[in-house]
Design a protein around this motif. Structure first.
Motif, PDB file in Angstrom:
ATOM      1  N   ASP A 188      65.784 -59.924  74.864  1.00  0.00           N
ATOM      2  CA  ASP A 188      66.820 -59.003  74.382  1.00  0.00           C
ATOM      3  C   ASP A 188      66.690 -57.649  75.078  1.00  0.00           C
ATOM      4  O   ASP A 188      67.685 -57.062  75.503  1.00  0.00           O
ATOM      5  N   CYS A 189      65.460 -57.152  75.157  1.00  0.00           N
ATOM      6  CA  CYS A 189      65.229 -55.844  75.781  1.00  0.00           C
ATOM      7  C   CYS A 189      65.661 -55.859  77.242  1.00  0.00           C
ATOM      8  O   CYS A 189      66.266 -54.884  77.725  1.00  0.00           O
ATOM      9  N   GLN A 216      68.669 -53.706  78.837  1.00  0.00           N
ATOM     10  CA  GLN A 216      68.330 -52.795  79.935  1.00  0.00           C
ATOM     11  C   GLN A 216      69.346 -52.943  81.063  1.00  0.00           C
ATOM     12  O   GLN A 216      69.832 -51.939  81.609  1.00  0.00           O
ATOM     13  N   MET A 217      69.687 -54.163  81.417  1.00  0.00           N
ATOM     14  CA  MET A 217      70.650 -54.406  82.489  1.00  0.00           C
ATOM     15  C   MET A 217      72.033 -53.861  82.117  1.00  0.00           C
ATOM     16  O   MET A 217      72.735 -53.294  82.962  1.00  0.00           O
ATOM     17  N   ILE A 218      72.416 -54.021  80.857  1.00  0.00           N
ATOM     18  CA  ILE A 218      73.725 -53.498  80.414  1.00  0.00           C
ATOM     19  C   ILE A 218      73.744 -51.975  80.520  1.00  0.00           C
ATOM     20  O   ILE A 218      74.729 -51.387  80.978  1.00  0.00           O
ATOM     21  N   ARG A 219      72.646 -51.319  80.124  1.00  0.00           N
ATOM     22  CA  ARG A 219      72.581 -49.855  80.221  1.00  0.00           C
ATOM     23  C   ARG A 219      72.673 -49.399  81.672  1.00  0.00           C
ATOM     24  O   ARG A 219      73.362 -48.418  81.987  1.00  0.00           O
ATOM     25  N   LEU A 220      71.959 -50.090  82.555  1.00  0.00           N
ATOM     26  CA  LEU A 220      71.979 -49.707  83.971  1.00  0.00           C
ATOM     27  C   LEU A 220      73.367 -49.904  84.579  1.00  0.00           C
ATOM     28  O   LEU A 220      73.849 -49.058  85.343  1.00  0.00           O
ATOM     29  N   MET A 221      74.015 -51.010  84.246  1.00  0.00           N
ATOM     30  CA  MET A 221      75.367 -51.253  84.746  1.00  0.00           C
ATOM     31  C   MET A 221      76.325 -50.188  84.220  1.00  0.00           C
ATOM     32  O   MET A 221      77.194 -49.691  84.950  1.00  0.00           O
ATOM     33  N   ARG A 265      69.883 -50.341  70.549  1.00  0.00           N
ATOM     34  CA  ARG A 265      68.473 -50.165  70.889  1.00  0.00           C
ATOM     35  C   ARG A 265      67.639 -51.336  70.364  1.00  0.00           C
ATOM     36  O   ARG A 265      67.884 -51.845  69.268  1.00  0.00           O
ATOM     37  N   THR A 266      66.682 -51.734  71.153  1.00  0.00           N
ATOM     38  CA  THR A 266      65.706 -52.743  70.730  1.00  0.00           C
ATOM     39  C   THR A 266      64.320 -52.273  71.152  1.00  0.00           C
ATOM     40  O   THR A 266      64.173 -51.553  72.136  1.00  0.00           O
ATOM     41  N   LEU A 267      63.317 -52.676  70.403  1.00  0.00           N
ATOM     42  CA  LEU A 267      61.947 -52.297  70.739  1.00  0.00           C
ATOM     43  C   LEU A 267      61.000 -53.399  70.286  1.00  0.00           C
ATOM     44  O   LEU A 267      60.988 -53.762  69.101  1.00  0.00           O
ATOM     45  N   CYS A 268      60.239 -53.940  71.216  1.00  0.00           N
ATOM     46  CA  CYS A 268      59.180 -54.892  70.865  1.00  0.00           C
ATOM     47  C   CYS A 268      57.984 -54.094  70.356  1.00  0.00           C
ATOM     48  O   CYS A 268      57.553 -53.144  71.001  1.00  0.00           O
TER      49      CYS A 268
END
Length: 216
Positions: A175-176, A180-185, A202-205
């Motif tokens: 998920d993270c 991350q890829m969606i935010r960068l795009m 937001r997600t956090l392991c």
């Protein structure tokens, strides 16, 4: 620092394959984390915690080096967050062992017993403070993993309350990575004048199979 934070996942992954524990990359990560606890240090701490099972010696030494360099205030901050996560994990474990018709009542009873500071920050939200749980709005989701639906009261009376899911039993690293890829795009599109109104949550392991997910 903001740009570096976007790639911490990959940098920690690469650090596991360095020839030696004491590598230029490991020193770089620790140095930058100590220079900016909020933007680099805090996410690096939780990233190392969630990945440490994959390389105990290597990532454990990086984590120890960072913590040894932290001041007392930063250590207390991270310790409080870690205690909070452990307490929530304990509640999630109790709920799974509770009879179905008693789960909601038991959940709220166990959450009521948790001790929070008058004002505190969640690991997922370093940019806002909470002042406790809204117990009447807390519940568990009726799926196989039974994630907890937690609502934290905003310490700012004019601010929105914080809705978070605590999930246990799933590997949230996928998920993270996806988010991350969606935010960068989204950053690339916006830089080119294209606003697609993306809302990556937001997600956090916080462990090998545990994590927090923002509810949007």
């Amino acid at each position: 620092d903001g740009e570096l934070a976007e790639f911490l996942v990959q940098l920690v992954g690469v650090a596991k394959f360095e020839p030696f524990h004491d590598s230029p990359l490991a020193r770089f990560l620790v140095r930058r984390a100590l220079q900016n606890h909020t933007v680099i240090g805090h996410p690096l701490f939780w990233l190392l915690k969630s990945e440490i099972h994959t390389s105990v010696d290597r990532l454990g030494m990086i984590l120890e080096a960072y913590l040894r360099g932290c001041d007392a205030q930063s250590i207390a901050f991270l310790a409080a967050e870690n205690t909070m996560i452990n307490d929530i994990a304990s509640v999630a474990g109790i709920i799974k062992e509770t009879a179905k018709d008693e789960r909601l009542e038991t959940l709220r009873y166990q959450l009521r017993k948790l001790n929070f500071a008058p004002r505190f920050e969640l690991p997922l939200f370093c940019d806002r403070e909470s002042s406790g749980l809204i117990l009447s709005s807390c519940k568990y989701m009726k799926s196989k993993k039974m994630p907890l639906w937690l609502v934290f009261k905003n310490a700012d009376a004019a601010g929105d309350d914080t809705y978070v899911m605590y999930k246990r039993g799933d590997d949230l690293r996928q998920d993270c990575l996806t988010l991350q890829m969606i935010r960068l795009m989204d950053k690339m599109w916006r830089a080119d004048g294209l606003d697609l109104e993306m809302s990556p949550y937001r997600t956090l392991c916080v462990g090998a199979t545990t994590g927090l997910i923002e509810v949007v």
